[in-house]
Write a protein that holds these residues in place. Structure first.
Motif, PDB file in Angstrom:
ATOM      1  N   THR A   7     -12.825   2.426   1.988  1.00 40.12           N
ATOM      2  CA  THR A   7     -11.959   1.497   2.712  1.00 40.12           C
ATOM      3  C   THR A   7     -11.854   1.884   4.181  1.00 40.12           C
ATOM      4  OG1 THR A   7     -10.658   0.962   0.738  1.00 40.12           O
ATOM      5  CG2 THR A   7      -9.619   0.573   2.872  1.00 40.12           C
ATOM      6  N   GLU A   8     -11.668   3.171   4.448  1.00 42.70           N
ATOM      7  CA  GLU A   8     -11.566   3.638   5.833  1.00 42.70           C
ATOM      8  C   GLU A   8     -12.860   3.378   6.600  1.00 42.70           C
ATOM      9  OE1 GLU A   8     -10.491   7.715   5.460  1.00 42.70           O
ATOM     10  OE2 GLU A   8      -8.358   7.296   5.091  1.00 42.70           O
ATOM     11  N   CYS A  38     -12.937  -0.401   7.291  1.00 44.10           N
ATOM     12  CA  CYS A  38     -11.954  -0.781   8.311  1.00 44.10           C
ATOM     13  C   CYS A  38     -12.439  -0.409   9.709  1.00 44.10           C
ATOM     14  CB  CYS A  38     -10.613  -0.116   8.017  1.00 44.10           C
ATOM     15  SG  CYS A  38      -9.761  -0.767   6.560  1.00 44.10           S
ATOM     16  N   LEU A  74     -10.484  -3.165  11.779  1.00 49.91           N
ATOM     17  CA  LEU A  74      -9.226  -3.587  11.158  1.00 49.91           C
ATOM     18  C   LEU A  74      -8.152  -2.545  11.434  1.00 49.91           C
ATOM     19  CD1 LEU A  74      -7.749  -5.568   9.221  1.00 49.91           C
ATOM     20  CD2 LEU A  74      -8.516  -4.109   7.339  1.00 49.91           C
ATOM     21  N   LYS A  75      -7.047  -2.965  12.044  1.00 47.91           N
ATOM     22  CA  LYS A  75      -5.965  -2.042  12.391  1.00 47.91           C
ATOM     23  C   LYS A  75      -4.844  -2.062  11.345  1.00 47.91           C
ATOM     24  CE  LYS A  75      -6.821  -2.600  17.358  1.00 47.91           C
ATOM     25  NZ  LYS A  75      -6.260  -3.058  18.659  1.00 47.91           N
ATOM     26  N   ARG A  80      -4.134  -2.003   8.126  1.00 45.12           N
ATOM     27  CA  ARG A  80      -4.912  -1.739   6.927  1.00 45.12           C
ATOM     28  C   ARG A  80      -4.091  -1.731   5.642  1.00 45.12           C
ATOM     29  NH1 ARG A  80      -8.739   3.314   9.015  1.00 45.12           N
ATOM     30  NH2 ARG A  80      -9.573   2.269  10.881  1.00 45.12           N
ATOM     31  N   ASN A 119      -6.966   1.627  -2.985  1.00 46.52           N
ATOM     32  CA  ASN A 119      -7.483   2.286  -1.768  1.00 46.52           C
ATOM     33  C   ASN A 119      -7.117   3.761  -1.783  1.00 46.52           C
ATOM     34  OD1 ASN A 119      -4.749   2.127  -1.285  1.00 46.52           O
ATOM     35  ND2 ASN A 119      -4.923   0.664   0.398  1.00 46.52           N
ATOM     36  N   LYS A 148      -6.978  -8.529   0.408  1.00 47.21           N
ATOM     37  CA  LYS A 148      -5.560  -8.220   0.569  1.00 47.21           C
ATOM     38  C   LYS A 148      -4.927  -8.216  -0.816  1.00 47.21           C
ATOM     39  CE  LYS A 148      -1.847  -7.619   3.200  1.00 47.21           C
ATOM     40  NZ  LYS A 148      -1.693  -6.442   4.081  1.00 47.21           N
ATOM     41  N   ASP A 180      -2.351  -8.297  14.004  1.00 37.10           N
ATOM     42  CA  ASP A 180      -3.772  -7.953  13.901  1.00 37.10           C
ATOM     43  C   ASP A 180      -4.569  -9.199  13.526  1.00 37.10           C
ATOM     44  OD1 ASP A 180      -6.270  -6.931  13.543  1.00 37.10           O
ATOM     45  OD2 ASP A 180      -5.719  -5.394  12.078  1.00 37.10           O
ATOM     46  N   ALA A 197      -7.096  -8.769  10.553  1.00 28.55           N
ATOM     47  CA  ALA A 197      -6.478  -8.821   9.225  1.00 28.55           C
ATOM     48  C   ALA A 197      -6.102 -10.248   8.867  1.00 28.55           C
ATOM     49  CB  ALA A 197      -5.247  -7.919   9.184  1.00 28.55           C
TER      50      ALA A 197
END
Length: 331
Positions: free
Chosen positions: A20-21, A24, A29-30, A32, A50, A84, A96, A99
């Motif tokens: 996931t990190e 992102c 993507l901020k 998260r 996650n 999501k 964001d 997102a």
């Protein structure tokens, strides 16, 4: 969620959190929190979350399942999605745009295929009008909107009425489109996407939940002992296998959660106490993850809140009573 495909590096030790990190960072993507990995095979979809779940283990399980169904392991049609999963109570879609764009596409695709259902035709028409604005940003064009309408309206509503249904939906969508503020003000399309995300958060809290399979061991009784615990931005729901809500608790009602670890993962449990004096003891494999999400939600609410919950009547004496506007009891 937006239909794009990303190539990521993983090995047997890679966890859902690490993947996931990596993703992102790739898409910038901020905001998260609440995004998770999901793995799908045939008609089965499972959340990897996650956290510490090993992605390759999940893929291996999919291949084994495919083999049991008569397919070749190497050709198992599994797919990993990034979606999501849960909103926070303080989620703000303006913070964001990356997102918000992802969630927007997840919602409109989900509405189209029937994953997310609307009770009112006016809501479906408004969502369709918002999609039309995002894609075309134009005034009414009967030919164009008639051609693209099947991309927006859920299949079950189109199949029942045939050509007449298309005409009726076209009228509803055009009315919603002409009344919309984003058309009148010519706002950026991100504003329409933000509205769709906010609508989804309010309309489908249970569908945007983190689910935990749990067995009540002792404590306050419930109609059923084997439950699914759903955690979302509105609180905690205890749901049975028929999707009936047995009990609902807001985050402010949860007094404490105590995790009981065991040498066997299947025997992990937790105790949850409420301000009403209830106490539940549940056996759950993902006890630490459950504790973590509740703690995160409560801590976030505390930092943003100026309120408290009263468990019994009380009249503060002296100065505090005057400051709080509470009259002292009569002698």
């Amino acid at each position: 969620m937006d239909g794009s495909v990303k190539k990521l590096t993983a090995d047997s030790a890679t966890t859902a959190q690490e993947l996931t990190e990596q993703l992102c960072a790739n898409i910038h993507l901020k905001d998260r929190y609440g995004f998770s990995l999901f793995i799908a095979l045939f008609d089965k979809v499972s959340s990897l979350g996650n956290g510490g779940e090993h992605v390759m283990d999940a893929i291996s399980q999919c291949e084994q399942y495919a083999k049991e169904q008569g397919a070749q392991e190497r050709n198992a049609p599994w797919k990993v999605y990034f979606r999501k999963e849960v909103f926070t109570p303080w989620h703000n879609p303006t913070e964001d745009p990356v997102a918000t764009n992802l969630i927007y596409h997840q919602v409109v695709r989900g509405v189209k295929c029937g994953e997310y259902r609307c009770d009112k035709e006016s809501d479906i028409a408004m969502l369709a009008a918002q999609q039309f604005y995002v894609e075309y940003k134009t005034t009414f064009d009967s030919t164009l909107i008639s051609n693209v309408l099947p991309n927006y309206i859920p299949d079950q509503f189109l199949k029942s009425g045939g050509d007449k249904s298309i005409g009726r939906w076209e009228k509803l969508v055009v009315e919603a489109y002409k009344k919309s503020y984003y058309l009148k003000e010519r706002t950026p399309d991100i504003r329409a996407k933000e509205d769709v995300v906010s609508y989804a958060k309010i309309r489908w809290p249970l569908l945007f939940s983190r689910f935990f399979d749990a067995l009540r061991m002792s404590g306050t009784e419930l109609p059923k002992n084997h439950v699914i615990i759903a955690v979302n931005w509105t609180g905690v729901y205890f749901v049975d296998d028929e999707e009936q809500v047995l009990l609902e608790l807001s985050f402010i009602e949860i007094l404490s959660i105590t995790v009981h670890r065991s040498a066997q993962a299947q025997a992990h449990s937790f105790t949850m106490a409420t301000v009403q004096g209830q106490e539940f003891v549940f056996q759950c494999v993902s006890t630490e993850e459950f504790d973590a999400i509740i703690t995160y939600m409560q801590d976030g609410l505390r930092r943003r809140s100026q309120y408290l919950v009263a468990t019994q009547d009380y009249s503060p004496p002296g100065l505090w009573g005057i400051v709080l506007g509470i009259k002292p009891p009569l002698p």
